[in-house]
Enzyme design. Structure first.
Site, PDB file in Angstrom:
ATOM      1  N   ASP A 159      17.887  52.997 -64.769  1.00 60.80           N
ATOM      2  CA  ASP A 159      17.057  52.064 -63.992  1.00 60.80           C
ATOM      3  C   ASP A 159      17.909  50.938 -63.409  1.00 60.80           C
ATOM      4  O   ASP A 159      17.434  50.180 -62.556  1.00 60.80           O
ATOM      5  CB  ASP A 159      15.949  51.465 -64.870  1.00 60.80           C
ATOM      6  N   GLN A 202       9.848  52.751 -69.826  1.00 64.15           N
ATOM      7  CA  GLN A 202       8.839  52.432 -68.811  1.00 64.15           C
ATOM      8  C   GLN A 202       8.274  51.024 -69.039  1.00 64.15           C
ATOM      9  O   GLN A 202       7.839  50.699 -70.136  1.00 64.15           O
ATOM     10  CB  GLN A 202       7.719  53.492 -68.856  1.00 64.15           C
ATOM     11  N   LYS A 216       7.841  61.209 -62.856  1.00 64.03           N
ATOM     12  CA  LYS A 216       9.298  61.219 -63.004  1.00 64.03           C
ATOM     13  C   LYS A 216       9.756  62.480 -63.732  1.00 64.03           C
ATOM     14  O   LYS A 216      10.748  63.104 -63.362  1.00 64.03           O
ATOM     15  CB  LYS A 216       9.748  59.959 -63.767  1.00 64.03           C
TER      16      LYS A 216
END
Ligand code: NAP
Length: 292
Positions: free
Chosen positions: A121, A98, A54
């Site tokens: 997200d 994460q 990412k």
């Protein structure tokens, strides 16, 4: 006839070029460079790889990126304090924590602590609620990537029967909600299957568009698929020999009309949608801070 390959890697590269151009225009217009902070707690090797990919992707499109690495022994209070600090940092427009977090940390509390406008997200209850009520803003990256693949491949979703296998908050549920939205990539008739669904193959066989996010290696077999169907494989697993596979057996290629490969399908699109969401978050925050 073999299914056409839905090449997510190629599509992702093309979209990243577009995003790089948009980031560059945004920086010239506003003087603000979009910034993403990735928070990695503990030493999970798969998470380390995901975060590295990412960050690399951010660098290719000109997004400023920061890695916050925290030890596995981090407490809930310490993690929440870090999220608060990033929420207040004007150089950071997107915060990505994460998952999975080490055992003992409350994921939902952490995700809901992220400012909804920095929630790249799309897992914050406010953003999921907006999607459910037909007013999407920051949408979870994996289902958003699947929708983009469908739209850009020219797959008609309107009026077609879409079956989603899996009902997680990260993939299955938001995927079903996107397919239900009015407009491009939506307007489908949607069925969601899960572990309590009896006779799953008889359900998947009804799908014109089948999205599989069950997290079960190669569970979907060729005789589970309607001839000519569009099959999107979200699953990703490492086999004993080190190679990768999805939730869909490769034999499905002999029946489906379209099939997304693993690797090189949904994965690269997910990362690309994170870049999209970070730019969108920067736009939303820049607008929010502009006096009326
Ligand atoms: P998850 O949280 O484990 O959810 C799996 C869902 O599938 C659950 O809703 C479960 O039903 C359902 N399910 C499991 N086994 C089933 C079966 N035999 N029959 C019917 N339904 C079944 O997983 P997730 O986070 O959604 O991820 C799914 C897969 O996608 C995983 O392989 C993950 O690694 C992969 N993934 C890939 C990307 C990418 O970028 N490529 C991104 C995210 C996830 P219940 O709710 O009833 O338990």
């Amino acid at each position: 006839m073999a299914a056409e390959r839905m090449d997510g890697a190629d599509l992702a590269n093309r979209i990243r070029e577009e995003i790089a151009g948009e980031v560059s225009s945004f920086v010239s217009q506003t003087g603000v460079r979009p910034g993403l902070a990735a928070v990695l707690v503990g030493e999970n090797p798969a998470s380390q790889v995901y975060v590295r990919n990412k960050r690399k992707a951010c660098q290719t499109v000109g997004i400023h990126d920061v890695l916050i690495q925290m030890p596995a022994a981090t407490t809930q209070a310490e993690l929440l304090a870090e999220v608060d600090r990033l929420n207040a940092d004007p150089q950071i427009h997107g915060i990505l924590v994460q998952l999975p977090l080490p055992t003992g940390l409350d994921e939902l509390e952490v995700l809901d602590r992220i400012h909804p406008l920095k929630d790249v997200d799309g897992f914050h209850a406010e953003n999921l609620g907006r999607l459910a009520s037909g007013r999407p803003r920051l949408v979870p990256c994996t289902p958003l990537g699947v929708r983009e693949m469908l739209i850009r491949t020219g797959i008609q979703t309107r009026g077609r029967h879409a079956v989603v296998v899996g009902r997680s908050n990260i993939v299955g549920k938001p995927m079903a909600l996107l397919l239900l939205q009015k407009g491009p990539g939506g307007d489908a008739t949607v069925t969601v299957a899960h572990t309590a669904t009896p006779d799953l193959p008889s359900v998947t066989r009804q799908a014109d568009i089948l999205v599989v996010a069950a997290g079960r290696p190669e569970i979907v077999q060729a005789d589970w698929v309607k001839p000519g169907a569009v099959v999107i494989d979200v699953g990703i697993h490492r086999k004993a020999d080190g190679s990768l596979c999805g939730d869909v057996s490769p034999a499905v290629a002999s029946v489906a009309g379209w099939l997304s490969p693993v690797p090189g399908g949904v994965g690269p699109m997910t990362v690309t949608m994170l870049l999209h969401n970070t730019l969108l978050a920067a736009r939303l925050q820049t607008q929010a801070s502009t006096p009326a």
